[in-house]
Scaffold this motif. Structure first.
Motif, mmCIF file in Angstrom:
data_model
loop_
_atom_site.group_PDB
_atom_site.id
_atom_site.type_symbol
_atom_site.label_atom_id
_atom_site.label_comp_id
_atom_site.label_asym_id
_atom_site.label_seq_id
_atom_site.Cartn_x
_atom_site.Cartn_y
_atom_site.Cartn_z
ATOM 1 N N THR A 234 11.387 -3.442 -6.318
ATOM 2 C CA THR A 234 12.622 -3.390 -5.537
ATOM 3 C C THR A 234 13.618 -2.384 -6.110
ATOM 4 N N LEU A 235 13.225 -1.694 -7.202
ATOM 5 C CA LEU A 235 14.094 -0.680 -7.796
ATOM 6 C C LEU A 235 13.330 0.635 -7.942
ATOM 7 N N PRO A 236 13.969 1.772 -7.626
ATOM 8 C CA PRO A 236 13.315 3.070 -7.781
ATOM 9 C C PRO A 236 13.409 3.573 -9.220
ATOM 10 N N THR A 237 12.712 2.897 -10.139
ATOM 11 C CA THR A 237 12.750 3.282 -11.549
ATOM 12 C C THR A 237 12.017 4.609 -11.751
ATOM 13 N N PRO A 238 12.301 5.326 -12.859
ATOM 14 C CA PRO A 238 11.663 6.629 -13.082
ATOM 15 C C PRO A 238 10.138 6.577 -13.042
ATOM 16 N N ASP A 239 9.529 5.547 -13.664
ATOM 17 C CA ASP A 239 8.065 5.513 -13.680
ATOM 18 C C ASP A 239 7.489 5.293 -12.283
ATOM 19 N N VAL A 240 8.203 4.504 -11.441
ATOM 20 C CA VAL A 240 7.751 4.299 -10.064
ATOM 21 C C VAL A 240 7.845 5.608 -9.280
ATOM 22 N N LEU A 241 8.945 6.327 -9.445
ATOM 23 C CA LEU A 241 9.124 7.585 -8.721
ATOM 24 C C LEU A 241 8.099 8.630 -9.156
ATOM 25 N N ILE A 242 7.870 8.725 -10.466
ATOM 26 C CA ILE A 242 6.912 9.723 -10.978
ATOM 27 C C ILE A 242 5.491 9.382 -10.539
ATOM 28 N N GLN A 243 5.088 8.109 -10.774
ATOM 29 C CA GLN A 243 3.744 7.685 -10.379
ATOM 30 C C GLN A 243 3.580 7.761 -8.864
ATOM 31 N N GLY A 244 4.640 7.398 -8.141
ATOM 32 C CA GLY A 244 4.583 7.463 -6.689
ATOM 33 C C GLY A 244 4.374 8.877 -6.187
ATOM 34 N N PHE A 245 5.003 9.839 -6.843
ATOM 35 C CA PHE A 245 4.837 11.241 -6.449
ATOM 36 C C PHE A 245 3.403 11.703 -6.665
ATOM 37 N N PHE A 246 2.861 11.438 -7.858
ATOM 38 C CA PHE A 246 1.506 11.897 -8.156
ATOM 39 C C PHE A 246 0.459 11.163 -7.333
ATOM 40 N N SER A 247 0.741 9.888 -7.008
ATOM 41 C CA SER A 247 -0.255 9.120 -6.252
ATOM 42 C C SER A 247 -0.391 9.599 -4.807
ATOM 43 N N MET A 248 0.565 10.414 -4.348
ATOM 44 C CA MET A 248 0.439 10.980 -3.006
ATOM 45 C C MET A 248 -0.666 12.021 -2.954
ATOM 46 N N PHE A 249 -0.998 12.616 -4.109
ATOM 47 C CA PHE A 249 -1.960 13.714 -4.151
ATOM 48 C C PHE A 249 -3.287 13.337 -4.794
ATOM 49 N N PHE A 250 -3.315 12.219 -5.520
ATOM 50 C CA PHE A 250 -4.532 11.832 -6.232
ATOM 51 C C PHE A 250 -4.916 10.403 -5.881
ATOM 52 N N PRO A 251 -6.217 10.110 -5.864
ATOM 53 C CA PRO A 251 -6.658 8.729 -5.616
ATOM 54 C C PRO A 251 -6.317 7.840 -6.803
ATOM 55 N N GLY A 252 -6.388 6.538 -6.581
ATOM 56 C CA GLY A 252 -6.124 5.598 -7.665
ATOM 57 C C GLY A 252 -4.960 4.677 -7.362
ATOM 58 N N GLN A 253 -4.375 4.109 -8.388
ATOM 59 C CA GLN A 253 -3.279 3.164 -8.238
ATOM 60 C C GLN A 253 -2.052 3.841 -7.619
ATOM 61 N N LYS A 254 -1.366 3.093 -6.761
ATOM 62 C CA LYS A 254 -0.178 3.602 -6.106
ATOM 63 C C LYS A 254 1.056 2.866 -6.626
ATOM 64 N N ALA A 255 2.155 3.562 -6.700
ATOM 65 C CA ALA A 255 3.433 2.957 -7.089
ATOM 66 C C ALA A 255 4.466 3.260 -6.017
ATOM 67 N N LYS A 256 5.142 2.215 -5.529
ATOM 68 C CA LYS A 256 6.110 2.388 -4.458
ATOM 69 C C LYS A 256 7.311 1.484 -4.709
ATOM 70 N N PHE A 257 8.441 1.830 -4.098
ATOM 71 C CA PHE A 257 9.581 0.919 -4.134
ATOM 72 C C PHE A 257 10.047 0.686 -2.703
ATOM 73 N N VAL A 258 10.526 -0.537 -2.462
ATOM 74 C CA VAL A 258 10.907 -0.916 -1.109
ATOM 75 C C VAL A 258 12.409 -0.781 -0.925
ATOM 76 N N MET A 259 12.797 -0.132 0.150
ATOM 77 C CA MET A 259 14.195 -0.051 0.564
ATOM 78 C C MET A 259 14.266 -0.620 1.978
ATOM 79 N N GLU A 260 14.788 -1.816 2.088
ATOM 80 C CA GLU A 260 14.773 -2.533 3.361
ATOM 81 C C GLU A 260 15.410 -1.726 4.475
ATOM 82 N N LYS A 261 14.706 -1.684 5.616
ATOM 83 C CA LYS A 261 15.211 -0.986 6.800
ATOM 84 C C LYS A 261 15.424 -2.028 7.894
#
Length: 315
Positions: A234-261
């Motif tokens: 529920t928080l966009p911490t640095p590790d979530v943002l960094i891992q989330g960015f790389f996971s868009m281009f590479f297979p494997g574990q994904k990291a995301k944060f939720v911002m309610e819409k």
């Protein structure tokens, strides 16, 4: 109308119960007589000025996103609601629900679940939509997947356990000793007492780990997340943002944060789940609008089990 406002950011003493002019609705809005609202962490974080980069310094400011009440007027473009309808939904950022009347956009409202009181309905929107969007939209939850909810007794976690079960997932809830039975009552297949056991040290791996309280980092959870699993915070911490960015281009574990819409479609879906008995809300405490400062203080203590309701407003 009576409302609780802030004229500056700060501690709970900046919340003032005062007389204000009734809001003027736009063509696509409803004027709602507020029967109840609730407290979410974003409310007191806004009050403290933690989101001032978004809210600016336009005072007086009425906080509160969750609202349940009766429609007393509709804008000229509104087609889904009539005067007299009982609705629940969300106000626009940065709030407006802590008052006798609130302007609610038509696309952020739905008819209130028939089996909930106004106080119960007001505890649903932000927390339940956060849980739903995290699991369904970010986690792409599927039947029989193993899902872990960290912070399973809190407002978002409580709904996440039930929503995951509604998707027929195998759910593990993490909470404190005193809340074990509560989380079991929500339908969790397994409950972990974090004071006795560290879920990140287990041999079990999960398809989805939803950290509803943002207490454990992705780095901590990597070992217990399946190779193609999803970690959601529920928080966009640095590790979530960094891992989330790389996971868009590479297979494997994904990291995301939720911002309610907030949106009407999810409110209608949640209404169906609630009326079918698949999701319920649990209110820890209810405060009158005049005692909002005490409600904020209790929410900040992080001892809440379920949700905090605010009664009054336009009752």
């Amino acid at each position: 109308m009576k409302a609780v406002i802030i004229r500056r950011y700060g501690a709970t003493d900046v919340l003032q119960y005062e007389e204000l002019e009734q809001p003027q609705i736009k063509p696509d809005e409803l004027l709602v007589r507020v029967h109840a609202s609730s407290v979410n962490p974003i409310d007191w974080k806004t009050r403290k000025g933690m989101l001032s980069f978004l809210t600016g310094n336009k005072f007086p400011m009425i906080l509160g996103f969750d609202v349940a009440g009766e429609v007393v007027a509709v804008g000229s473009q509104v087609t889904r609601f009539r005067v007299g309808d009982a609705i629940y939904g969300s106000t626009k950022f940065p709030g407006g629900a802590y008052a006798e009347f609130a302007a609610v956009p038509e696309n952020l409202a739905a008819l209130k679940p028939k089996n909930l009181s106004y106080e119960e309905a007001a505890t649903v929107p932000l927390a339940a939509m956060t849980a739903l969007q995290a699991l369904r939209d970010l986690g792409h939850i599927l039947p029989r997947q193993k899902v872990l909810i960290n912070g399973a007794a809190g407002g978002v976690g409580m709904f996440a356990v039930q929503i995951a079960k509604a998707f027929n997932a195998e759910v593990t809830g993490v909470c404190s000793t005193k809340n074990l039975e509560f989380v079991k009552s929500l339908g969790a297949d397994r409950v972990i007492d974090y004071t006795e056991q560290d879920f990140t040290a287990e041999m079990i791996q999960y398809d989805i780990i939803f950290d509803a309280v943002a207490k454990r980092s992705l780095a901590h959870c990597k070992k217990v997340l399946k190779p193609n699993g999803v970690y959601i915070s529920t928080l966009p911490t640095p590790d979530v943002l960094i891992q989330g960015f790389f996971s868009m281009f590479f297979p494997g574990q994904k990291a995301k944060f939720v911002m309610e819409k907030p949106n009407a479609q999810d409110l209608v879906y949640l209404k169906e789940l609630i009326e079918a008995g698949k999701v319920r809300t649990v209110i820890d405490r209810t405060y009158p609008l005049q005692e909002l400062a005490a409600a904020h203080a209790y929410s900040e203590s992080e001892r809440t089990v379920g949700k905090i309701a605010i009664s009054g407003g336009g009752v």
